[in-house]
Design an enzyme around this catalytic site. Structure first.
Site, PDB file in Angstrom:
ATOM      1  N   CYS A 131       5.774  24.002  21.539  1.00  0.00           N
ATOM      2  CA  CYS A 131       4.915  22.912  22.018  1.00  0.00           C
ATOM      3  C   CYS A 131       5.734  21.652  22.282  1.00  0.00           C
ATOM      4  CB  CYS A 131       3.810  22.616  21.002  1.00  0.00           C
ATOM      5  SG  CYS A 131       2.724  24.011  20.677  1.00  0.00           S
ATOM      6  N   GLU A 132       6.661  21.376  21.382  1.00  0.00           N
ATOM      7  CA  GLU A 132       7.540  20.219  21.548  1.00  0.00           C
ATOM      8  C   GLU A 132       8.344  20.349  22.832  1.00  0.00           C
ATOM      9  OE1 GLU A 132      11.424  18.182  19.369  1.00  0.00           O
ATOM     10  OE2 GLU A 132      10.187  19.571  18.236  1.00  0.00           O
TER      11      GLU A 132
END
Length: 169
Positions: free
Chosen positions: A64-65
């Protein structure tokens, strides 16, 4: 309420996606969420720009990062495109994440309170109350031009297809 079981897996476990599945050609429904400063966000706030909606389970996880950082970098190369990252992270956590990672070209929106986006776009994983990973590309009139529901939450979406879709509008 629409439910689709086993469409996506998380840690090898099948998840039930809840809400209406969005398809190319659909008119994207408006949704509301909260920005990092606790102000309200609506899809209408992005105006008539083209839009990339990047959907992630939680900004505090590796994929996600990287997904959010990638779209923040791509934003510099795109004209008249709003990039919106949606997760169920609390607005405070999203704000902290953006500050810590130099995210300044992406609008982060928390769907935590009402799950409005997750239900209207069919990204809500019922078992864990998180959003599944995916991408939705809209034209300036909010018509869906590309959609990807990633089949395994731990996999990256197809960035190139999404970027090609928004560039072709």
């Amino acid at each position: 309420m629409d439910k689709r079981t086993g469409v996506v897996t998380m840690g090898g476990n099948p998840m039930t996606l809840v809400g209406k599945e969005i398809r190319v050609g659909d008119k994207a429904p408006d949704f509301t969420g909260l920005k990092g400063d606790m102000s309200s966000f609506s899809l209408k706030d992005a105006g008539d720009k083209k839009k990339i909606i990047s959907v992630v389970p939680s900004l505090d996880t590796g994929v996600c990062e990287l997904q959010t950082i990638r779209f923040n970098e791509e934003a510099a190369e795109l004209e008249d495109v709003a990039i919106i990252t949606v997760s169920v992270d609390l607005p405070f956590a999203q704000k902290r994440f953006c500050s810590a990672n130099g995210i300044d070209k992406v609008i982060t929106v928390s769907d935590h309170r009402d799950l409005d986006f997750g239900l209207k776009y069919g990204f809500l994983m019922e078992e864990v109350r998180l959003l599944s990973r995916g991408i939705v590309v809209l034209d300036g009139e909010n018509n869906v031009k590309y959609v990807e529901y990633v089949d395994q939450v731990g996999k990256h979406p197809d960035y190139d297809k999404a970027l090609d879709a928004v560039r072709s509008i």
